[in-house]
Design a protein around this motif. Structure first.
Motif, PDB file in Angstrom:
ATOM      1  N   PRO A 299     -19.912   3.495  24.959  1.00 26.26           N
ATOM      2  CA  PRO A 299     -18.457   3.612  25.077  1.00 26.26           C
ATOM      3  C   PRO A 299     -17.930   4.694  24.161  1.00 26.26           C
ATOM      4  O   PRO A 299     -18.595   5.131  23.226  1.00 26.26           O
ATOM      5  CB  PRO A 299     -17.975   2.218  24.626  1.00 26.26           C
ATOM      6  N   ALA A 300     -16.698   5.156  24.417  1.00 24.96           N
ATOM      7  CA  ALA A 300     -16.110   6.208  23.596  1.00 24.96           C
ATOM      8  C   ALA A 300     -16.017   5.777  22.139  1.00 24.96           C
ATOM      9  O   ALA A 300     -16.223   6.576  21.241  1.00 24.96           O
ATOM     10  CB  ALA A 300     -14.740   6.578  24.138  1.00 24.96           C
ATOM     11  N   SER A 301     -15.696   4.507  21.891  1.00 22.01           N
ATOM     12  CA  SER A 301     -15.613   4.010  20.518  1.00 22.01           C
ATOM     13  C   SER A 301     -16.012   2.546  20.488  1.00 22.01           C
ATOM     14  O   SER A 301     -15.284   1.685  20.985  1.00 22.01           O
ATOM     15  CB  SER A 301     -14.204   4.181  19.951  1.00 22.01           C
ATOM     16  N   CYS A 302     -17.161   2.291  19.901  1.00 24.93           N
ATOM     17  CA  CYS A 302     -17.621   0.915  19.741  1.00 24.93           C
ATOM     18  C   CYS A 302     -16.676   0.145  18.817  1.00 24.93           C
ATOM     19  O   CYS A 302     -16.364  -1.027  19.050  1.00 24.93           O
ATOM     20  CB  CYS A 302     -19.035   0.935  19.174  1.00 24.93           C
ATOM     21  N   PHE A 303     -16.196   0.816  17.781  1.00 21.13           N
ATOM     22  CA  PHE A 303     -15.285   0.183  16.835  1.00 21.13           C
ATOM     23  C   PHE A 303     -13.968  -0.182  17.515  1.00 21.13           C
ATOM     24  O   PHE A 303     -13.410  -1.267  17.305  1.00 21.13           O
ATOM     25  CB  PHE A 303     -15.036   1.141  15.670  1.00 21.13           C
ATOM     26  N   ALA A 304     -13.464   0.719  18.376  1.00 21.73           N
ATOM     27  CA  ALA A 304     -12.225   0.444  19.094  1.00 21.73           C
ATOM     28  C   ALA A 304     -12.385  -0.765  20.007  1.00 21.73           C
ATOM     29  O   ALA A 304     -11.456  -1.574  20.149  1.00 21.73           O
ATOM     30  CB  ALA A 304     -11.800   1.665  19.907  1.00 21.73           C
ATOM     31  N   GLU A 305     -13.549  -0.920  20.622  1.00 18.03           N
ATOM     32  CA  GLU A 305     -13.778  -2.077  21.493  1.00 18.03           C
ATOM     33  C   GLU A 305     -13.688  -3.373  20.703  1.00 18.03           C
ATOM     34  O   GLU A 305     -13.120  -4.365  21.171  1.00 18.03           O
ATOM     35  CB  GLU A 305     -15.142  -1.968  22.181  1.00 18.03           C
ATOM     36  N   VAL A 306     -14.256  -3.385  19.489  1.00 12.39           N
ATOM     37  CA  VAL A 306     -14.211  -4.588  18.663  1.00 12.39           C
ATOM     38  C   VAL A 306     -12.775  -4.893  18.248  1.00 12.39           C
ATOM     39  O   VAL A 306     -12.317  -6.046  18.316  1.00 12.39           O
ATOM     40  CB  VAL A 306     -15.116  -4.421  17.425  1.00 12.39           C
ATOM     41  N   LEU A 307     -12.029  -3.870  17.822  1.00 11.12           N
ATOM     42  CA  LEU A 307     -10.648  -4.093  17.407  1.00 11.12           C
ATOM     43  C   LEU A 307      -9.765  -4.480  18.598  1.00 11.12           C
ATOM     44  O   LEU A 307      -8.872  -5.328  18.469  1.00 11.12           O
ATOM     45  CB  LEU A 307     -10.088  -2.850  16.732  1.00 11.12           C
ATOM     46  N   ALA A 308     -10.025  -3.879  19.758  1.00  6.92           N
ATOM     47  CA  ALA A 308      -9.211  -4.166  20.945  1.00  6.92           C
ATOM     48  C   ALA A 308      -9.408  -5.599  21.426  1.00  6.92           C
ATOM     49  O   ALA A 308      -8.552  -6.132  22.148  1.00  6.92           O
ATOM     50  CB  ALA A 308      -9.548  -3.185  22.060  1.00  6.92           C
ATOM     51  N   ALA A 309     -10.517  -6.228  21.045  1.00  6.55           N
ATOM     52  CA  ALA A 309     -10.712  -7.633  21.391  1.00  6.55           C
ATOM     53  C   ALA A 309      -9.766  -8.528  20.600  1.00  6.55           C
ATOM     54  O   ALA A 309      -9.552  -9.689  20.965  1.00  6.55           O
ATOM     55  CB  ALA A 309     -12.163  -8.040  21.123  1.00  6.55           C
ATOM     56  N   ARG A 310      -9.189  -7.989  19.515  1.00  2.00           N
ATOM     57  CA  ARG A 310      -8.251  -8.759  18.683  1.00  2.00           C
ATOM     58  C   ARG A 310      -6.796  -8.448  19.020  1.00  2.00           C
ATOM     59  O   ARG A 310      -5.963  -9.349  19.049  1.00  2.00           O
ATOM     60  CB  ARG A 310      -8.506  -8.439  17.202  1.00  2.00           C
ATOM     61  N   VAL A 311      -6.485  -7.164  19.235  1.00  2.00           N
ATOM     62  CA  VAL A 311      -5.123  -6.746  19.587  1.00  2.00           C
ATOM     63  C   VAL A 311      -5.211  -5.640  20.633  1.00  2.00           C
ATOM     64  O   VAL A 311      -6.213  -4.927  20.706  1.00  2.00           O
ATOM     65  CB  VAL A 311      -4.339  -6.225  18.356  1.00  2.00           C
ATOM     66  N   GLY A 312      -4.152  -5.491  21.426  1.00  7.30           N
ATOM     67  CA  GLY A 312      -4.118  -4.410  22.395  1.00  7.30           C
ATOM     68  C   GLY A 312      -3.831  -3.086  21.713  1.00  7.30           C
ATOM     69  O   GLY A 312      -2.736  -2.881  21.180  1.00  7.30           O
TER      70      GLY A 312
END
Length: 244
Positions: free
Chosen positions: A2-15
């Motif tokens: 994915p473009a950002s693995c970190f963004a995927e983890v954070l996006a699971a908490r907030v949009g």
């Protein structure tokens, strides 16, 4: 990837907003392969970079005066590592790869820009670091107050939950990726004692082991045996500022 693995983890908490996702993606522009056993940063040496884990599993640990090792934590895809080293002149811990991994290094200035431009992301990173602190406090209490069986059981559950957070396909079975010595260094036990506890959990019908994989067979009973609380569940993030 994915473009950002970190963004995927954070996006699971907030949009996250598109701008936030783009900013997080910039932290992962320089992926680096790391072989099992390689050290990213060493205790008491100057640390200039932080890292996002893209693939694999790493650990942080300290060496004690008698030469023994205490593993402080494990790091999974989507984790940011190296944060403790950014507030000291030298790193307070060693970070090394437990499996062949991919990490993305970035410097402190990159984190500073992210915090300045995206305060909600900064607040969310702070919140997740507090989750890690509470989980570490649980493990510290367990080392002094719970049985060997409970410590190993808690680690089995925690690994499954952390892996599932980054990969919803992980349900009840996962690759252990740890030796019995590494489990012992995380739980304050010898490798022989870890072996006995794993066999006991298996004989009790709580877990199964085959081909380097662990299967959670009775999650409720395992959680009771471990006195385990999933600190990554049930977070209250309603106080976060608005995204930009």
């Amino acid at each position: 990837m994915p473009a950002s693995c970190f963004a995927e983890v954070l996006a699971a908490r907030v949009g996250l907003t598109p701008t936030e996702i783009e900013a997080l993606s910039r932290l992962e522009e320089r992926p680096r392969d790391v072989r099992r056993g390689a050290v990213l940063q060493r205790e008491n040496e100057r640390a200039t970079d932080l890292y996002i884990v893209r693939r694999g599993m790493l650990m942080s640990y300290v060496l004690l005066d008698d030469g023994s090792r205490q593993i402080l934590g494990f790091h999974y895809p989507g984790d940011m590592i190296g944060v403790p080293g950014m507030i000291y002149a030298t790193s307070p811990e060693t970070t090394a790869a437990l499996t062949d991994s991919v990490v993305c290094p970035f410097d402190r200035a990159g984190l500073s820009r992210l915090f300045e431009e995206h305060p909600r992301v900064a607040a969310l990173i702070l919140a997740l670091n507090q989750v890690e602190r509470v989980a570490l406090t649980d493990r510290l209490a367990a080392l002094g107050r719970t049985s060997a069986k409970a410590r190993v059981a808690a680690l089995m559950l925690d690994m499954r939950n952390r892996l599932r957070a980054g990969d919803p396909g992980v349900v009840d079975s996962y690759a252990l990726s740890l030796t019995q010595e590494e489990i012992g260094d995380a739980t304050g036990l010898t490798a022989v004692h870890v072996n006995r506890m794993l066999r006991q959990l298996e004989e009790d019908g709580l877990i199964g082991r085959e081909g380097g994989r662990v299967t959670i067979r009775d999650e409720r009973a395992l959680a009771r045996a471990a006195n385990y609380v999933d600190r990554y569940a049930g977070l209250d993030l309603g106080w976060l500022p608005a995204g930009r």
